[in-house]
Design a protein around this motif. Structure first.
Motif, PDB file in Angstrom:
ATOM      1  N   UNK A  61     -25.884  21.344  96.368  1.00 15.78           N
ATOM      2  CA  UNK A  61     -26.740  20.179  96.121  1.00 15.78           C
ATOM      3  C   UNK A  61     -26.446  19.039  97.073  1.00 15.78           C
ATOM      4  N   UNK A  62     -25.163  18.828  97.381  1.00 20.39           N
ATOM      5  CA  UNK A  62     -24.781  17.659  98.164  1.00 20.39           C
ATOM      6  C   UNK A  62     -24.460  17.991  99.625  1.00 20.39           C
ATOM      7  N   UNK A  63     -24.721  19.217 100.036  1.00 23.59           N
ATOM      8  CA  UNK A  63     -24.421  19.603 101.415  1.00 23.59           C
ATOM      9  C   UNK A  63     -25.038  18.676 102.447  1.00 23.59           C
ATOM     10  N   UNK A  64     -26.291  18.237 102.295  1.00 25.48           N
ATOM     11  CA  UNK A  64     -26.874  17.357 103.315  1.00 25.48           C
ATOM     12  C   UNK A  64     -26.093  16.075 103.530  1.00 25.48           C
ATOM     13  N   UNK A  65     -25.398  15.614 102.501  1.00 23.90           N
ATOM     14  CA  UNK A  65     -24.662  14.364 102.634  1.00 23.90           C
ATOM     15  C   UNK A  65     -23.378  14.545 103.435  1.00 23.90           C
ATOM     16  N   UNK A  66     -22.874  15.728 103.510  1.00 21.73           N
ATOM     17  CA  UNK A  66     -21.601  15.940 104.168  1.00 21.73           C
ATOM     18  C   UNK A  66     -21.755  16.614 105.525  1.00 21.73           C
ATOM     19  N   UNK A  75     -16.083  13.734 110.182  1.00 17.18           N
ATOM     20  CA  UNK A  75     -17.233  14.627 110.011  1.00 17.18           C
ATOM     21  C   UNK A  75     -17.225  15.741 111.045  1.00 17.18           C
ATOM     22  N   UNK A  76     -16.840  15.423 112.262  1.00 14.65           N
ATOM     23  CA  UNK A  76     -16.748  16.450 113.299  1.00 14.65           C
ATOM     24  C   UNK A  76     -15.761  17.539 112.909  1.00 14.65           C
ATOM     25  N   UNK A  77     -14.692  17.146 112.242  1.00 15.22           N
ATOM     26  CA  UNK A  77     -13.657  18.098 111.829  1.00 15.22           C
ATOM     27  C   UNK A  77     -13.976  18.760 110.495  1.00 15.22           C
ATOM     28  N   UNK A  78     -15.091  18.390 109.869  1.00 15.11           N
ATOM     29  CA  UNK A  78     -15.458  18.998 108.588  1.00 15.11           C
ATOM     30  C   UNK A  78     -14.503  18.665 107.463  1.00 15.11           C
ATOM     31  N   UNK A  79     -13.954  17.449 107.483  1.00 12.60           N
ATOM     32  CA  UNK A  79     -12.945  17.058 106.497  1.00 12.60           C
ATOM     33  C   UNK A  79     -13.539  16.434 105.239  1.00 12.60           C
ATOM     34  N   UNK A  80     -14.829  16.108 105.279  1.00  8.22           N
ATOM     35  CA  UNK A  80     -15.458  15.435 104.133  1.00  8.22           C
ATOM     36  C   UNK A  80     -16.108  16.497 103.250  1.00  8.22           C
ATOM     37  N   UNK A  81     -15.322  17.037 102.332  1.00  6.91           N
ATOM     38  CA  UNK A  81     -15.819  18.124 101.479  1.00  6.91           C
ATOM     39  C   UNK A  81     -14.964  18.211 100.213  1.00  6.91           C
ATOM     40  N   UNK A  82     -15.477  18.880  99.174  1.00  9.09           N
ATOM     41  CA  UNK A  82     -14.735  18.962  97.910  1.00  9.09           C
ATOM     42  C   UNK A  82     -13.484  19.841  97.979  1.00  9.09           C
ATOM     43  N   UNK A  88      -4.260  19.786 105.097  1.00  8.34           N
ATOM     44  CA  UNK A  88      -5.219  19.019 105.895  1.00  8.34           C
ATOM     45  C   UNK A  88      -4.959  17.525 105.796  1.00  8.34           C
ATOM     46  N   UNK A  89      -4.706  17.062 104.585  1.00  9.91           N
ATOM     47  CA  UNK A  89      -4.480  15.633 104.406  1.00  9.91           C
ATOM     48  C   UNK A  89      -3.245  15.187 105.171  1.00  9.91           C
ATOM     49  N   UNK A  90      -2.155  15.953 105.068  1.00  5.66           N
ATOM     50  CA  UNK A  90      -0.911  15.591 105.739  1.00  5.66           C
ATOM     51  C   UNK A  90      -1.054  15.613 107.256  1.00  5.66           C
ATOM     52  N   UNK A  91      -1.842  16.535 107.772  1.00  2.65           N
ATOM     53  CA  UNK A  91      -1.944  16.669 109.229  1.00  2.65           C
ATOM     54  C   UNK A  91      -3.031  15.794 109.841  1.00  2.65           C
ATOM     55  N   UNK A  92      -4.022  15.398 109.047  1.00  2.34           N
ATOM     56  CA  UNK A  92      -5.187  14.706 109.609  1.00  2.34           C
ATOM     57  C   UNK A  92      -5.292  13.227 109.251  1.00  2.34           C
ATOM     58  N   UNK A  93      -4.519  12.735 108.281  1.00  6.04           N
ATOM     59  CA  UNK A  93      -4.792  11.402 107.727  1.00  6.04           C
ATOM     60  C   UNK A  93      -4.600  10.253 108.707  1.00  6.04           C
ATOM     61  N   UNK A  94      -3.888  10.464 109.795  1.00  5.89           N
ATOM     62  CA  UNK A  94      -3.681   9.381 110.774  1.00  5.89           C
ATOM     63  C   UNK A  94      -4.669   9.446 111.932  1.00  5.89           C
ATOM     64  N   UNK A 402     -11.671  11.524 101.334  1.00  8.10           N
ATOM     65  CA  UNK A 402     -12.846  11.293 102.182  1.00  8.10           C
ATOM     66  C   UNK A 402     -14.127  11.605 101.431  1.00  8.10           C
ATOM     67  N   UNK A 403     -14.096  12.665 100.623  1.00 10.49           N
ATOM     68  CA  UNK A 403     -15.279  13.060  99.876  1.00 10.49           C
ATOM     69  C   UNK A 403     -15.631  12.027  98.807  1.00 10.49           C
ATOM     70  N   UNK A 404     -14.633  11.542  98.083  1.00  9.87           N
ATOM     71  CA  UNK A 404     -14.921  10.582  97.016  1.00  9.87           C
ATOM     72  C   UNK A 404     -15.427   9.256  97.586  1.00  9.87           C
ATOM     73  N   UNK A 405     -14.841   8.818  98.702  1.00 11.56           N
ATOM     74  CA  UNK A 405     -15.293   7.573  99.321  1.00 11.56           C
ATOM     75  C   UNK A 405     -16.693   7.739  99.900  1.00 11.56           C
ATOM     76  N   UNK A 406     -16.924   8.866 100.565  1.00 10.01           N
ATOM     77  CA  UNK A 406     -18.242   9.120 101.142  1.00 10.01           C
ATOM     78  C   UNK A 406     -19.325   9.132 100.065  1.00 10.01           C
ATOM     79  N   UNK A 407     -19.018   9.719  98.923  1.00 11.35           N
ATOM     80  CA  UNK A 407     -19.977   9.781  97.824  1.00 11.35           C
ATOM     81  C   UNK A 407     -20.308   8.383  97.311  1.00 11.35           C
ATOM     82  N   UNK A 408     -19.312   7.515  97.263  1.00 11.77           N
ATOM     83  CA  UNK A 408     -19.549   6.141  96.803  1.00 11.77           C
ATOM     84  C   UNK A 408     -20.296   5.317  97.842  1.00 11.77           C
ATOM     85  N   UNK A 409     -20.035   5.588  99.098  1.00 12.21           N
ATOM     86  CA  UNK A 409     -20.810   4.919 100.140  1.00 12.21           C
ATOM     87  C   UNK A 409     -22.277   5.318 100.057  1.00 12.21           C
ATOM     88  N   UNK A 410     -22.536   6.586  99.760  1.00  8.74           N
ATOM     89  CA  UNK A 410     -23.918   7.039  99.596  1.00  8.74           C
ATOM     90  C   UNK A 410     -24.573   6.365  98.397  1.00  8.74           C
TER      91      UNK A 410
END
Length: 435
Positions: A61-66, A75-82, A88-94, A402-410
């Motif tokens: 349902x929410x694929x278009x948003x992510x 988004x390029x790295x596909x990190x905004x997802x459920x 991933x969080x430990x390696x990508x958060x910075x 990232x997913x929870x924040x993105x959803x609230x921004x939407x």
């Protein structure tokens, strides 16, 4: 640990579909372990099993948003997802986009900074172009005998403000908490004038672009808002302060009038109560207030563990503020700064409850130590995980993703709202890539 502002935890009288209710059975003293196990089982059923059934449907349902087409790194790295994992969080958060000056959220963004969390000062400078307003938490206006005093100038960092001016165009509006006795302040004209003069003169002397004022929750706690005449005086004070600020221009920001942003809390129940700030109050203040920082967080607390800010609750709060104006465009939506938390909570899962707020640093430490399985809760649109500490006590951790924040921004974008972030020193670096 995160030091949060003095925030309301919603009372138990409010229906909480996301809440975990403790067992009501009578138990023998020797049954505490089994009681805790039952408590954890209930928590797992509510937060894991039920949401898991609908995750697949949710992703479709929410694929278009992510699947964004912008150039942000996350988004390029596909990190905004459920379906996140702790690696991933430990390696990508910075890691963030090379172009940190590009804004992805087109509506206003207000960011709070606290003196007790120095990282916020650095984030404000680094990601300055992501924000339209910056609010350092510096001032309190207090009663001192029959007089009023404005405390907090010792917190002001002139050098930091100067660096902000060079780095971007974000307006600096320190927060002022009105702690003065409301009955004295609101019933005496000289007191009101004194309070307004103290605030306006401080803005002039320190070169601020206005203020963020917090007072409604204090007035509600004192019980003065139930009195129609006192409520009218309260609204009149806010209007007069806004008018006084608007009569002055910022020397640092293109001669724009000084701004007043007012802090409002979410309603305490499904219907507006007498002390709640509502649609009529918004309309009453008109153009004398430039924006409203809406505190849509702190939904749960140690005694009622659960999500920080369920998405449905956020939406219903906005619906209450809009009132019965139909399904068209809400004319005042552009003045709302929808609250988004950058802190999380680490709750103890026992009948005694406990736990409290955590920062990004705390969160990363928990991920490194416990290597948990992160779960996406569809109903609240938040991630959580469970762990058992060194004393074998079970915990549930809710922290933004990232997913929870993105959803609230939407959600905010759908309403045409700005956002307010409490507070930027408590988040992870790559959160700013969404803004």
């Amino acid at each position: 640990m995160a030091k949060k502002r003095d925030r309301r935890v919603a009372p138990a009288s409010t229906p909480r579909n996301d809440r975990v209710e403790p067992s009501t059975q009578n138990e023998e003293p020797g049954d505490s372990a089994s009681s805790d196990r039952r408590f954890v089982i209930i928590f797992v059923v509510v937060f894991i099993i039920s949401p898991a059934i609908s995750v697949f449907v949710y992703q479709i349902k929410y694929a278009p948003r992510t699947t964004r087409t912008d150039n942000s790194y996350v988004y390029q790295r596909g990190l905004v997802r459920p379906d996140l994992n702790f690696h991933e969080i430990l390696s990508e958060n910075t890691k963030v986009s090379e172009n940190i000056f590009l804004r992805h959220y087109s509506y206003p963004v207000l960011a709070y900074i606290t003196p007790w969390n120095s990282k916020g000062y650095e984030m404000a400078k680094r990601f300055n172009s992501k924000f339209t307003h910056l609010s350092p938490v510096w001032y309190d206006l207090k009663s001192q005998g029959s007089n009023l005093v404005l405390e907090g100038r010792h917190n002001v960092d002139i050098g930091w403000i100067s660096e902000l001016r060079k780095a971007g165009d974000a307006r600096v509006l320190p927060r002022v908490v009105l702690e003065a006795f409301p009955k004295e302040l609101l019933t005496k004209k000289k007191q009101r004038s004194r309070a307004i003069n103290l605030i306006v003169n401080e803005c002039k002397e320190m070169g601020f672009d206005g203020i963020v004022l917090e007072s409604w929750s204090r007035w509600a706690a004192y019980g003065v808002l139930h009195d129609p005449s006192m409520r009218a005086s309260a609204l009149q004070f806010i209007k007069q302060l806004g008018q006084a600020l608007h009569s002055l221009s910022s020397e640092k920001n293109d001669k724009l009038p000084l701004e007043l942003i007012y802090v409002i809390g979410p309603p305490h129940s499904e219907k507006l109560q007498a002390h709640d700030f509502g649609r009529e109050d918004l309309q009453s203040l008109g153009n004398d207030v430039d924006g409203y920082s809406l505190m849509t967080y702190d939904f749960s607390g140690p005694q009622n563990p659960g999500p920080n800010a369920p998405l449905k609750w956020i939406s219903s709060t906005l619906e209450l503020l809009r009132g019965s104006t139909g399904n068209g465009v809400w004319s005042l939506a552009h003045k709302i700064f929808l609250g988004i938390n950058f802190y999380g909570n680490d709750f103890i899962l026992s009948e005694g409850g406990g736990g409290g707020a955590i920062t990004g640093r705390d969160y990363l430490s928990l991920l490194e130590k416990h290597k948990p399985l992160l779960q996406w809760q569809k109903n609240s649109a938040e991630h959580l995980f469970f762990y058992s500490d060194d004393k074998h006590i079970n915990h549930a951790v809710f922290y933004p993703s990232l997913m929870s924040i993105s959803t609230r921004l939407e959600e905010a974008r759908k309403w045409g709202c700005g956002i307010s972030i409490w507070e930027i020193g408590q988040g992870l670096d790559y959160f700013f890539d969404l803004l």
